[in-house]
Design an enzyme around this catalytic site. Structure first.
Site, PDB file in Angstrom:
ATOM      1  N   GLY A 122      38.882  48.800  32.873  1.00  0.00           N
ATOM      2  CA  GLY A 122      40.212  49.354  33.036  1.00  0.00           C
ATOM      3  C   GLY A 122      40.391  50.607  32.187  1.00  0.00           C
ATOM      4  O   GLY A 122      41.502  51.087  31.990  1.00  0.00           O
ATOM      5  N   GLY A 162      33.320  50.932  35.136  1.00  0.00           N
ATOM      6  CA  GLY A 162      32.843  51.615  36.333  1.00  0.00           C
ATOM      7  C   GLY A 162      33.289  53.064  36.248  1.00  0.00           C
ATOM      8  O   GLY A 162      32.521  53.980  35.932  1.00  0.00           O
ATOM      9  N   ARG A 186      40.442  57.963  48.383  1.00  0.00           N
ATOM     10  CA  ARG A 186      41.304  57.597  47.256  1.00  0.00           C
ATOM     11  C   ARG A 186      42.681  58.281  47.275  1.00  0.00           C
ATOM     12  O   ARG A 186      43.680  57.629  46.989  1.00  0.00           O
ATOM     13  CB  ARG A 186      40.591  57.868  45.917  1.00  0.00           C
ATOM     14  N   CYS A 236      41.239  63.020  62.907  1.00  0.00           N
ATOM     15  CA  CYS A 236      42.426  62.993  63.752  1.00  0.00           C
ATOM     16  C   CYS A 236      43.357  61.883  63.295  1.00  0.00           C
ATOM     17  O   CYS A 236      43.433  60.806  63.874  1.00  0.00           O
ATOM     18  CB  CYS A 236      42.039  62.856  65.207  1.00  0.00           C
ATOM     19  N   TYR A 290      34.265  55.244  43.162  1.00  0.00           N
ATOM     20  CA  TYR A 290      35.015  54.776  44.333  1.00  0.00           C
ATOM     21  C   TYR A 290      35.224  55.877  45.363  1.00  0.00           C
ATOM     22  O   TYR A 290      36.256  55.941  46.014  1.00  0.00           O
ATOM     23  CB  TYR A 290      36.365  54.168  43.906  1.00  0.00           C
TER      24      TYR A 290
HETATM   25  C1  LIG Z   1      35.901  46.879  39.636  1.00  0.00           C
HETATM   26  C2  LIG Z   1      35.595  46.045  38.476  1.00  0.00           C
HETATM   27  C3  LIG Z   1      35.283  46.644  37.242  1.00  0.00           C
HETATM   28  C4  LIG Z   1      35.289  48.141  37.007  1.00  0.00           C
HETATM   29  O1  LIG Z   1      36.569  48.671  36.892  1.00  0.00           O
HETATM   30  P1  LIG Z   1      36.781  50.230  36.512  1.00  0.00           P
HETATM   31  O2  LIG Z   1      38.241  50.428  36.545  1.00  0.00           O
HETATM   32  O3  LIG Z   1      36.057  51.049  37.521  1.00  0.00           O
HETATM   33  O4  LIG Z   1      36.189  50.439  35.172  1.00  0.00           O
HETATM   34  C5  LIG Z   1      34.968  45.808  36.195  1.00  0.00           C
HETATM   35  N1  LIG Z   1      34.952  44.462  36.350  1.00  0.00           N
HETATM   36  C6  LIG Z   1      35.236  43.855  37.516  1.00  0.00           C
HETATM   37  C7  LIG Z   1      35.192  42.383  37.631  1.00  0.00           C
HETATM   38  C8  LIG Z   1      35.578  44.625  38.622  1.00  0.00           C
HETATM   39  O5  LIG Z   1      35.879  44.025  39.781  1.00  0.00           O
END
Ligand SMILES: *Cc1c(COP(=O)(O)O)cnc(C)c1O
Length: 413
Positions: A218, A261, A298, A328, A356
């Site tokens: 997060g 991520g 996104r 379209c 993403y």
């Molecule tokens: C998607 C996800 C993440 C990564 O989240 P980010 O916001 O991209 O850092 C981490 N853990 C779990 C279980 C996820 O589903």
């Protein structure tokens, strides 16, 4: 990497194309590692779903990262990229018991997020240690108040169900070696995150065989000027200290795990598109690029704001544009954005295109998914070819139908 490098890549590989800067991925990994240097055992498990190209996974493997996976296919990609099973955690939601058993048979760390599967899995495989995903009912992010919302989230096992969970563990004699949370929202307020962590520590005390505590992810990265980003240094100092104190209390040195991520790959990514048409209507100047939500969804799905730079005319006069795609369907990337003057044929670069973006791309409108290029040590490496017509029809099976005008067999009878 410089604008000229990006332009050269667009020239060589064509547009649209995704470009990833390996150096940026490395420096983000380093930054997070340094922030938690006070912790004896830190494990960063990169969340594969953000960007799953094998070469990117190999790069992360070479840096000492582990993986966080959410499907059996992501587990397989990780193994193919050379990760050891013990460096992969499998954190699915809503998948079948069979898929979880398949992942367990591959030797990866299982993370279970509901009591039904926990009871079934523990009953059948009490010897396979599992991690448990807890929902602390705290939302980190949004506003600065602690929100006890998320009661209805489909993720995790509620902290209010811990007594039930403990009964299952006791009755099945299964081993719980980790606990986990992932609030799924951006960590804006470190204090809120620390508050959720306290709930996790409280829960951890109930399990005697823990090897790690996983704090999910997060981490917020800036998308545009003035955006707030997670102060990972401050988080490292505060959570690191608290974690070390907890380990003393618990009586064992545990591993502190994260699953970033976006933090690792978002800013490393650039999406290059070519302007097909500049179209002036009564109220707006549209710049239409050779892409759409089939390549980058996104902005339309989440309302995310990706910075757009005109690489072909960096010094041009700033003007207002709506940047739209060629699908379209309404596929507005940005409205009334100040961008240096755009001409047809210019290359526009979307920033923060690492996380993403490609992984959510589709073939909508029967368009090809773009190529991917990894920029490493001053060199461009093609890591995925642009799709071709073959790819569009690969798995299609044609039914034999009469040619137009011909009578069908039934009509002839
Ligand atoms: C998607 C996800 C993440 C990564 O989240 P980010 O916001 O991209 O850092 C981490 N853990 C779990 C279980 C996820 O589903």
């Amino acid at each position: 990497m410089q604008s000229q490098d990006l332009l050269n890549i667009a020239r060589e590989y064509g547009a649209p194309v995704y470009v990833y800067d390996a150096g940026k991925i490395q420096s983000q990994f380093q930054r997070l590692t340094s922030a938690f240097s006070s912790v004896g055992q830190l494990k960063l498990n990169y969340a594969v779903k953000a960007l799953s190209n094998l070469s990117v996974l190999r790069l992360l493997n070479s840096m000492g990262s582990g993986l966080d996976t959410v499907s059996i296919q992501e587990v397989q990609l990780g193994l193919m990229a050379g990760f050891r099973p013990e460096d992969i955690i499998y954190t699915p939601n809503g998948v079948s018991l069979e898929e979880i058993e398949e992942a367990a048979s591959l030797g990866v760390q299982i993370n279970i997020d509901n009591l039904s599967i926990l009871e079934q899995f523990g009953g059948k495989h009490p010897d396979i240690p599992v991690c448990i995903r807890i929902n602390p009912h705290v939302m980190a992010g949004g506003n600065t108040k602690i929100s006890v919302g998320h009661i209805d989230s489909k993720f995790g096992i509620s902290i209010h169900q811990i007594p039930h969970l403990l009964r299952i563990v006791e009755l099945t004699q299964m081993k719980v070696n980790g606990i986990h949370m992932h609030t799924g929202s951006d960590i804006l307020d470190i204090d809120v995150f620390l508050y959720a962590s306290e709930i996790l520590f409280e829960t951890a005390k109930q399990f005697k065989d823990l090897e790690f505590i996983d704090f999910g992810s997060g981490f917020k990265v800036p998308y545009k000027e003035g955006d707030i980003q997670t102060n990972v240094e401050e988080l490292g100092e505060k959570l690191g200290g608290r974690f070390n104190a907890f380990c003393k209390e618990y009586g064992r040195d545990l591993v502190l795990a994260f699953e970033p991520g976006k933090f690792l790959v978002s800013e490393a990514g650039f999406f290059l598109t070519r302007v097909n048409v500049v179209k002036q209507t009564t109220s707006t100047v549209f710049a239409g690029v050779d892409s759409g939500f089939n390549h980058l969804i996104r902005p339309m799905l989440y309302g995310s704001s990706h910075q757009i730079v005109n690489l072909s005319n960096p010094q041009g006069k700033q003007r207002y544009y709506s940047v739209v795609g060629y699908i379209c369907e309404t596929d507005t990337f940005a409205s009334n954005r100040r961008i240096s003057e755009i001409s047809e044929g210019d290359i526009l670069c979307f920033r923060n295109a690492g996380a993403y973006c490609f992984t959510m791309a589709s073939n909508y409108n029967s368009r090809y998914r773009p190529a991917e290029v990894l920029w490493m040590d001053g060199q461009a490496h093609l890591i995925r070819r642009r799709e071709s017509f073959e790819d569009l029809i690969r798995n299609q099976v044609e039914v034999n139908l009469p040619a137009p005008g011909a009578k069908s067999a039934q009509q002839v009878k």
